[in-house]
Design a protein around this motif. Structure first.
Motif, PDB file in Angstrom:
ATOM      1  N   ASP A  15       0.870  -0.935   0.140  1.00 26.28           N
ATOM      2  CA  ASP A  15      -0.139   0.039   0.107  1.00 26.28           C
ATOM      3  C   ASP A  15       0.466   1.081  -0.182  1.00 26.28           C
ATOM      4  N   GLU A  19       0.243   4.081  -2.913  1.00 25.41           N
ATOM      5  CA  GLU A  19      -0.291   5.162  -2.508  1.00 25.41           C
ATOM      6  C   GLU A  19       1.512   6.280  -2.699  1.00 25.41           C
ATOM      7  N   ARG A  39      -7.436  -3.852  -6.901  1.00 27.52           N
ATOM      8  CA  ARG A  39      -6.393  -3.346  -6.680  1.00 27.52           C
ATOM      9  C   ARG A  39      -5.344  -3.202  -7.452  1.00 27.52           C
TER      10      ARG A  39
END
Length: 260
Positions: A15, A19, A39
């Protein structure tokens, strides 16, 4: 011409990496990427948008000066002023592979005549090879159908994806949108010949390549307009590929975060 391929394993892109990579693209791209429900799809799209940015950085373009646009048929191209000669690029992705071909923009501005397509060699769902080919029959020529029926199962599966990636790469190079009749483009696997509307077009080069992600085979084709009068050539996947460079997705995003 060069082609970069990025091999993507969902578990390897944290993650934090996702990001961090997302923060490097423009706001419109960020909004589009965040709209993906899965995702994995968002990560593939993100990597596809980071690839041309890293390429431009290698060409000495600061990230703040990088700008892009799309044609009416939605083919992206570079609008950054002052790049001479201009740079053509095209991106494709399927499952765990994202590819970008790029090179000198010489024909067909503003997006230029360069296209790439990659596909995982597999029969989707629970279809048999025969039923799978039947569903695509209206996009195949008579010669292509005969070619697929003349070889054993495993070879026919590979041939189908060569046929398809040639058609996709060529139409992407031309910047054509949906609705193009794929039967107009014919790939003869026996003679390594591409025909368009029944004739061999002048001035094109088709580069075939393969790669593996784990045990999964991927096939790809780069189509490039090189000279309006030159003989069109198809280069086998068995030939050397000094123009093909492979990257791991996590390492690639980490590089983006350092350089962009």
């Amino acid at each position: 011409m060069k082609t970069w391929i990025v091999k993507y394993e969902p578990a390897a892109v944290s993650d934090q990496l996702y990001e961090g990579g997302l923060a490097l693209v423009d706001e419109e791209s960020m909004i589009r990427i965040r709209k993906f429900f899965r995702r994995e799809d968002a990560c593939r799209s993100l990597i596809g948008r980071l690839l041309p940015r890293v390429m431009l950085k290698e060409h000495g373009i600061p990230p703040k000066d990088m700008t892009f646009a799309v044609t009416a048929a939605k083919k992206p191209y570079i609008t950054t002023p002052g790049i001479d000669p201009p740079i053509a690029f095209n991106v494709s992705h399927d499952n765990g592979l994202i590819a970008m071909a790029f090179g000198k923009g010489a024909h067909g501005p503003p997006s230029f005549s360069l296209g790439v397509d990659v596909m995982k060699v597999r029969i989707p769902g629970r279809d048999s090879l025969a039923s799978f080919i039947d569903t695509m029959e209206d996009q195949l020529t008579n010669l292509e159908r005969r070619s697929l029926s003349s070889v054993p199962h495993d070879e026919a599966l590979k041939r189908f994806f060569w046929i398809w990636t040639v058609k996709e790469a060529y139409t992407k190079a031309l910047g054509l949108g949906l609705g193009f009749d794929f039967r107009r483009v014919e790939y003869d696997a026996d003679s390594e010949t591409v025909r368009v509307d029944g004739s061999i077009p002048l001035g094109w080069v088709f580069h075939k390549f393969t790669t593996y992600l784990g045990e999964d085979l991927y096939q790809g084709v780069v189509a490039e307009r090189v000279d309006e009068e030159a003989e069109t050539k198809v280069y086998s996947e068995l030939e050397p590929h000094p123009w093909l460079f492979s990257h791991d997705a996590a390492a690639f995003v980490e590089r983006c975060m350092r350089e962009l």
